[in-house]
Scaffold this motif. Structure first.
Motif, PDB file in Angstrom:
ATOM      1  N   THR A  12       0.812  -1.376  -0.162  1.00 16.28           N
ATOM      2  CA  THR A  12       0.010  -0.006   0.295  1.00 16.28           C
ATOM      3  C   THR A  12       0.891   1.263   0.098  1.00 16.28           C
ATOM      4  O   THR A  12       1.967   1.394   0.446  1.00 16.28           O
ATOM      5  N   GLY A  13       0.215   2.318  -0.706  1.00 17.70           N
ATOM      6  CA  GLY A  13       1.130   3.693  -0.641  1.00 17.70           C
ATOM      7  C   GLY A  13       2.450   3.216  -1.452  1.00 17.70           C
ATOM      8  O   GLY A  13       3.362   3.721  -1.335  1.00 17.70           O
ATOM      9  N   ALA A  14       2.096   2.660  -2.551  1.00 19.00           N
ATOM     10  CA  ALA A  14       3.222   2.313  -3.565  1.00 19.00           C
ATOM     11  C   ALA A  14       3.679   3.245  -4.474  1.00 19.00           C
ATOM     12  O   ALA A  14       4.573   3.206  -5.407  1.00 19.00           O
ATOM     13  N   ILE A  22       9.865  -0.182  -1.930  1.00 24.51           N
ATOM     14  CA  ILE A  22       9.314  -1.306  -1.544  1.00 24.51           C
ATOM     15  C   ILE A  22       8.740  -2.101  -2.751  1.00 24.51           C
ATOM     16  O   ILE A  22       9.290  -3.111  -3.036  1.00 24.51           O
ATOM     17  N   ALA A  23       7.929  -1.477  -3.451  1.00 25.80           N
ATOM     18  CA  ALA A  23       7.513  -1.970  -4.473  1.00 25.80           C
ATOM     19  C   ALA A  23       8.628  -2.654  -5.727  1.00 25.80           C
ATOM     20  O   ALA A  23       8.542  -3.611  -6.197  1.00 25.80           O
ATOM     21  N   ALA A  36      -0.913  -0.600  -4.474  1.00 21.33           N
ATOM     22  CA  ALA A  36      -2.365  -0.177  -4.236  1.00 21.33           C
ATOM     23  C   ALA A  36      -2.022   1.434  -3.549  1.00 21.33           C
ATOM     24  O   ALA A  36      -1.363   1.695  -2.636  1.00 21.33           O
ATOM     25  N   ASN A  37      -2.712   2.432  -4.208  1.00 21.70           N
ATOM     26  CA  ASN A  37      -2.767   3.694  -3.566  1.00 21.70           C
ATOM     27  C   ASN A  37      -3.656   4.430  -4.361  1.00 21.70           C
ATOM     28  O   ASN A  37      -4.433   4.046  -5.384  1.00 21.70           O
ATOM     29  N   HIS A  89       1.717  -2.723   4.808  1.00 19.48           N
ATOM     30  CA  HIS A  89       0.968  -1.754   4.959  1.00 19.48           C
ATOM     31  C   HIS A  89       1.963  -0.558   5.186  1.00 19.48           C
ATOM     32  O   HIS A  89       2.411  -0.054   5.920  1.00 19.48           O
ATOM     33  N   ASN A  90       2.188   0.376   4.018  1.00 23.34           N
ATOM     34  CA  ASN A  90       3.017   1.314   4.113  1.00 23.34           C
ATOM     35  C   ASN A  90       2.423   2.745   3.981  1.00 23.34           C
ATOM     36  O   ASN A  90       2.945   3.795   4.290  1.00 23.34           O
TER      37      ASN A  90
END
Length: 255
Positions: A12-14, A22-23, A36-37, A89-90
């Motif tokens: 998330t927050g990618a 991270i992605a 996902a964002n 979960h970022n």
């Protein structure tokens, strides 16, 4: 070491900052990434960049503070890749606001994404992980709140302290299902969000870091990749501080 090769990872927050790092690192390590964002253009770009580099990725538009959106992300991961092995979960927000300036709307905005989103994202992946009998749930926490304090960040620090508490309790509850829950506490990472605090802030923080430089999103991503790996299967309920030594000096100033 197998690492995370072949695993399906929701990030998330990618679209920017630490999540972007991270992605990309997860994809380079062989994971199938579900980015996902809320920002559709940026999210699609991340997935496209990963695919262009030979990796596997899809993008799912989502507001992680909304329960139904988290469920949509989990469903897309299962439909596309048939599993959910890792959740990172970022997604989160931070900005500077002194105590007298924090409104109820500000407080709710910060908590809804940073902390309530942690619950919703976790709930969305649990059915698949429990059925599989394994899973890795990871959170981007912070040194701010759990380890340090800064004027103007009480709202943010409160959410990250809450995230750490969530990690420990969720880890105990989910261990019997083969699911580990861990987090990384970044120090000052050079991202778009940090840059908006200005050159004076960046210079001040850099002087406080014994290693003499701000961190990169990749520094956090590789710590996450270890926690997500098969090799970290007996580690749960823990947070790793990745801050270049910033929290170590007694004086608070590295030099």
């Amino acid at each position: 070491m197998k690492g995370i090769h072949g695993r399906v990872a929701i990030v998330t927050g990618a679209s920017a900052g630490i999540g972007y790092g991270i992605a990309h690192v997860f994809a380079r390590e062989g994971a199938k990434v579900v980015a996902a964002n809320r920002n559709v253009e940026a999210g699609e770009r991340v997935a496209r960049e990963i695919r262009d580099a030979g990796g596997e990725a899809i993008f799912v538009p989502a507001d992680i503070s909304v329960k139904a959106d988290n469920e949509k992300v989990a469903a897309a991961a299962l439909e596309t890749y048939g599993a959910i092995d890792i959740l990172v979960h970022n997604a989160g927000v931070f900005w500077e606001a002194m105590l007298e300036e924090i409104t109820e709307e500000d407080w709710d905005r910060c908590h809804n994404l940073n902390l309530k989103g942690a619950l919703f994202a976790t709930q969305a992946v649990l059915p698949a992980m429990k059925q599989q009998g394994r899973g890795r749930i990871l959170f981007t926490s912070s040194i701010t709140g759990p380890k340090t304090g800064m004027p103007g960040f009480a709202h943010y620090g409160a959410t990250k302290g809450g995230v750490n508490g969530f990690i420990r309790n969720a880890a105990v509850e989910l261990a019997k299902f083969g699911i580990t829950v861990n987090g990384v506490e970044p120090g000052n990472i050079l991202t778009e969000g940090l840059a908006q605090l200005g050159e004076e802030y960046l210079s001040k923080m850099t002087r406080a870091i014994p290693m003499g430089k701000l961190g990169s999103p990749e520094d956090i991503a590789y710590a996450m990749a270890f926690f997500a790996s098969d090799e970290a299967g007996w580690i749960t309920g823990q947070t790793l501080c990745v801050d270049g030594g910033q929290t170590l000096p007694e004086s608070g100033v590295a030099d």
